[in-house]
Design an enzyme around this catalytic site. Structure first.
Site, PDB file in Angstrom:
ATOM      1  N   GLU A   1     -11.514  37.140-124.414  1.00 50.45           N
ATOM      2  CA  GLU A   1     -12.590  36.971-123.216  1.00 50.45           C
ATOM      3  C   GLU A   1     -12.957  37.791-122.026  1.00 50.45           C
ATOM      4  O   GLU A   1     -11.792  37.759-121.559  1.00 50.45           O
ATOM      5  CB  GLU A   1     -12.332  35.455-122.392  1.00 50.45           C
ATOM      6  CG  GLU A   1     -12.471  34.617-123.535  1.00 50.45           C
ATOM      7  CD  GLU A   1     -12.136  32.873-123.373  1.00 50.45           C
ATOM      8  OE1 GLU A   1     -13.308  32.173-122.731  1.00 50.45           O
ATOM      9  OE2 GLU A   1     -10.744  31.983-123.345  1.00 50.45           O
TER      10      GLU A   1
ATOM     11  N   VAL B   1      -1.886  37.013-124.153  1.00 52.83           N
ATOM     12  CA  VAL B   1      -1.733  35.845-123.099  1.00 52.83           C
ATOM     13  C   VAL B   1      -2.643  34.552-123.456  1.00 52.83           C
ATOM     14  O   VAL B   1      -3.842  34.484-124.393  1.00 52.83           O
ATOM     15  CB  VAL B   1      -3.058  36.955-122.378  1.00 52.83           C
ATOM     16  CG1 VAL B   1      -2.962  35.989-121.063  1.00 52.83           C
ATOM     17  CG2 VAL B   1      -1.931  38.665-121.605  1.00 52.83           C
ATOM     18  N   SER B   2      -1.311  33.418-122.960  1.00 53.32           N
ATOM     19  CA  SER B   2      -2.203  32.319-123.204  1.00 53.32           C
ATOM     20  C   SER B   2      -1.702  31.401-122.424  1.00 53.32           C
ATOM     21  O   SER B   2      -0.149  31.388-122.154  1.00 53.32           O
ATOM     22  CB  SER B   2      -2.662  32.633-124.971  1.00 53.32           C
ATOM     23  OG  SER B   2      -1.016  31.678-125.709  1.00 53.32           O
ATOM     24  N   VAL B   3      -2.827  30.555-122.337  1.00 53.09           N
ATOM     25  CA  VAL B   3      -2.393  29.455-121.628  1.00 53.09           C
ATOM     26  C   VAL B   3      -2.706  27.852-122.477  1.00 53.09           C
ATOM     27  O   VAL B   3      -3.684  27.667-123.178  1.00 53.09           O
ATOM     28  CB  VAL B   3      -2.850  29.227-120.422  1.00 53.09           C
ATOM     29  CG1 VAL B   3      -2.819  27.630-119.693  1.00 53.09           C
ATOM     30  CG2 VAL B   3      -2.765  29.869-119.422  1.00 53.09           C
TER      31      VAL B   3
ATOM     32  N   PHE C   1      -3.332  49.340-133.674  1.00 58.78           N
ATOM     33  CA  PHE C   1      -3.392  50.143-133.563  1.00 58.78           C
ATOM     34  C   PHE C   1      -1.224  50.339-133.253  1.00 58.78           C
ATOM     35  O   PHE C   1      -0.554  50.518-133.111  1.00 58.78           O
ATOM     36  CB  PHE C   1      -3.618  51.187-131.718  1.00 58.78           C
ATOM     37  CG  PHE C   1      -3.699  50.339-131.075  1.00 58.78           C
ATOM     38  CD1 PHE C   1      -2.888  49.835-130.400  1.00 58.78           C
ATOM     39  CD2 PHE C   1      -4.532  49.510-130.743  1.00 58.78           C
ATOM     40  CE1 PHE C   1      -2.682  48.573-129.198  1.00 58.78           C
ATOM     41  CE2 PHE C   1      -4.975  49.152-129.346  1.00 58.78           C
ATOM     42  CZ  PHE C   1      -4.112  48.223-128.530  1.00 58.78           C
TER      43      PHE C   1
ATOM     44  N   LEU D   1      -1.941  31.443-115.647  1.00 60.94           N
ATOM     45  CA  LEU D   1      -2.373  32.554-116.099  1.00 60.94           C
ATOM     46  C   LEU D   1      -2.296  34.058-114.817  1.00 60.94           C
ATOM     47  O   LEU D   1      -1.575  34.251-115.205  1.00 60.94           O
ATOM     48  CB  LEU D   1      -3.906  32.796-116.563  1.00 60.94           C
ATOM     49  CG  LEU D   1      -4.644  34.278-116.695  1.00 60.94           C
ATOM     50  CD1 LEU D   1      -3.383  34.184-118.124  1.00 60.94           C
ATOM     51  CD2 LEU D   1      -6.437  34.392-116.699  1.00 60.94           C
ATOM     52  N   THR D   2      -2.967  33.061-113.660  1.00 65.40           N
ATOM     53  CA  THR D   2      -2.220  33.951-112.718  1.00 65.40           C
ATOM     54  C   THR D   2      -0.777  33.727-112.234  1.00 65.40           C
ATOM     55  O   THR D   2      -0.810  35.270-112.063  1.00 65.40           O
ATOM     56  CB  THR D   2      -2.996  33.785-110.995  1.00 65.40           C
ATOM     57  OG1 THR D   2      -4.415  33.134-111.890  1.00 65.40           O
ATOM     58  CG2 THR D   2      -2.890  34.098-110.139  1.00 65.40           C
TER      59      THR D   2
ATOM     60  N   TYR E   1      -9.951  38.898-116.995  1.00 64.13           N
ATOM     61  CA  TYR E   1      -9.327  40.023-116.140  1.00 64.13           C
ATOM     62  C   TYR E   1     -10.108  40.841-115.066  1.00 64.13           C
ATOM     63  O   TYR E   1      -8.582  41.368-114.701  1.00 64.13           O
ATOM     64  CB  TYR E   1      -8.899  41.406-117.565  1.00 64.13           C
ATOM     65  CG  TYR E   1      -8.697  40.105-118.986  1.00 64.13           C
ATOM     66  CD1 TYR E   1      -7.194  39.744-118.163  1.00 64.13           C
ATOM     67  CD2 TYR E   1      -8.704  40.316-120.033  1.00 64.13           C
ATOM     68  CE1 TYR E   1      -6.204  39.136-119.178  1.00 64.13           C
ATOM     69  CE2 TYR E   1      -8.067  39.148-121.269  1.00 64.13           C
ATOM     70  CZ  TYR E   1      -6.321  39.059-120.285  1.00 64.13           C
ATOM     71  OH  TYR E   1      -5.678  38.418-121.986  1.00 64.13           O
TER      72      TYR E   1
ATOM     73  N   ARG F   1      -3.792  25.499-113.564  1.00 62.59           N
ATOM     74  CA  ARG F   1      -2.582  25.585-112.420  1.00 62.59           C
ATOM     75  C   ARG F   1      -2.429  26.589-112.230  1.00 62.59           C
ATOM     76  O   ARG F   1      -1.138  26.597-111.540  1.00 62.59           O
ATOM     77  CB  ARG F   1      -1.714  24.528-113.594  1.00 62.59           C
ATOM     78  CG  ARG F   1      -1.977  22.995-113.741  1.00 62.59           C
ATOM     79  CD  ARG F   1      -0.935  22.229-114.347  1.00 62.59           C
ATOM     80  NE  ARG F   1      -1.603  21.065-114.989  1.00 62.59           N
ATOM     81  CZ  ARG F   1      -1.161  20.141-116.123  1.00 62.59           C
ATOM     82  NH1 ARG F   1       0.959  20.408-115.729  1.00 62.59           N
ATOM     83  NH2 ARG F   1      -1.632  19.035-116.789  1.00 62.59           N
ATOM     84  N   GLY F   2      -2.865  28.247-112.457  1.00 63.83           N
ATOM     85  CA  GLY F   2      -2.519  28.571-111.837  1.00 63.83           C
ATOM     86  C   GLY F   2      -1.398  29.666-112.788  1.00 63.83           C
ATOM     87  O   GLY F   2      -0.934  30.563-112.459  1.00 63.83           O
TER      88      GLY F   2
END
Length: 410
Positions: free
Chosen positions: A119, A82-84, A410, A94-95, A123, A91-92
């Site tokens: 981080e 997960v990255s931006v 894993f 991730l959401t 979440y 700017r939204g």
């Protein structure tokens, strides 16, 4: 400026991974790691934000099964990458990726989503709760001794190369995975992850090494580790860096630790991500010289609340009405009656009955694997008792005999 959020195509994987690499510090993966991630990534379960031809946001979800209290292996989306891009923050993006991903997970029929957070502060607002802890140790083996259980001397410890020992180690891992909540069952191909050993990642240490514990000709445990030699003016001060250690019985477990403590020219054994209830803490002569540190581990998100609560078993019979707050996945919000019989088998259905406990879905995710007590969450203001006495019974039912844990790689 607008971006397009879409599912990843195989031809876009290199660009997508490059965006994630840049967001995680800009250090490219080694060719070995890159090939391994390419083999394990499931493009149909990955999404990205695109600004023209540039990928500016990434999120993936591996197809996992995770052990829950009672030993069942429950389908779970293993959230990853997960990255931006730094140029497109605030700017939204991730959401919108979290929204799309959880909708996808629900459509796939997977009641859980899980992740290891780079981080931790990110979440919670998407309904994830920290459900496991991991323990880091740095043991001064020049000052600490081990109390060994009977039978330790009957265990043979022998060297093997990690690739040659892989099948035997995986057999031990699979047996133990059934006994500890939070442990993922490895899909084909994932067995390569814990023995991946690119030279660029050794930080001056030795190549990855492996020893096997055997009793009556059967492999009953294993340890993988590397050595980091060091000297001061008076003596060698090397470090044994343990990657994995697992065993099926106390004697094999102790024999592996004794081997690691006794490696020549080494005076420290360093371990990252051990279970919070690791038995080694009860074997050492001086726990203060083990530099014990705890941190958050696996985060759990209940995607289909009723199915998730029915998938695990409960320590004692319970009949409780939960009022759950879930603004991000509103299909979970509202009142649910959870009942479990003397064998732990559960039914969870919507109800109009008066609530007895009120909590958020992230608090429920934290408690789900049995490692975080509802009583502790109530003391932190995250669970509210609306019927006196309801908390005690529910907290006991949700608890687990062993601390949940999720191994890395894993």
């Amino acid at each position: 400026m607008t971006t397009e959020l879409r599912r990843l195509s195989e031809s876009e994987w290199d660009t997508w991974l490059g965006c994630a690499e840049l967001a995680f510090g800009g250090v490219p993966l080694s060719p070995e790691k890159r090939e391994l991630y390419a083999a394990l990534t499931e493009p149909q379960r990955a999404i990205g934000h695109w600004d023209g031809a540039e990928c500016v946001g990434t999120a993936g979800a591996h197809d996992f099964r995770v052990t829950v209290p009672g030993g069942a292996a429950v389908p779970a989306a293993g959230v990853t990458m997960v990255s931006v891009a730094a140029t497109h923050r605030r700017r939204g993006l991730l959401t919108s990726m979290m929204r799309r991903q959880l909708d996808d997970v629900r459509s796939w029929g997977e009641p859980l989503a899980v992740l290891l957070a780079s981080e931790p502060g990110i979440y919670g607002r998407f309904g994830y709760g920290a459900a496991t802890a991991e323990m880091n140790l740095r043991i001064d083996t020049s000052r600490v001794r081990l109390a060994l259980p009977p039978g330790t001397d009957t265990v043979r410890v022998r060297r093997s190369s990690p690739p040659e020992a892989l099948d035997a180690c995986e057999a031990v891992y699979a047996r133990l995975a059934e006994t500890r909540p939070g442990t993922p069952l490895r899909r084909p191909g994932w067995e390569r992850m814990p023995v991946s050993d690119p030279e660029s990642g050794r930080d001056g240490g030795s190549p990855l090494q492996c020893v096997l514990a055997e009793r009556d000709g059967e492999v009953t445990g294993y340890a993988t580790f590397s050595l980091r030699p060091s000297w001061d003016d008076a003596s060698p001060r090397g470090t044994v860096a343990v990657r994995d250690l697992a065993a099926l019985d106390p004697a094999s477990y102790a024999a592996l630790w004794r081997f690691l403590f006794g490696i020549d020219l080494m005076s420290v054994v360093e371990c990252h991500n051990r279970p919070a209830d690791d038995a080694v803490l009860r074997m050492v002569s001086d726990v203060r010289r083990c530099d014990v540190r705890l941190r958050d581990g696996l985060y759990v998100r209940l995607v289909e609340l009723g199915a998730a609560l029915e998938a695990r078993t409960y320590r004692t019979p319970v009949d409780v009405v939960l009022e759950v707050e879930d603004t991000f996945c509103p299909w979970n919000a509202g009142r649910w009656r959870l009942t479990a019989d003397a064998k732990g088998a559960a039914v969870c259905r919507r109800t109009d009955d008066e609530p007895e406990l009120a909590l958020s879905v992230s608090a429920l995710g934290a408690a789900y694997l049995g490692g975080v007590s509802l009583t502790t969450l109530a003391a932190a203001g995250q669970v509210r008792e609306t019927r006196p006495g309801a908390l005690d019974g529910a907290a006991l039912a949700f608890s687990s005999d062993v601390q949940p844990w999720c191994p890395h790689g894993f």
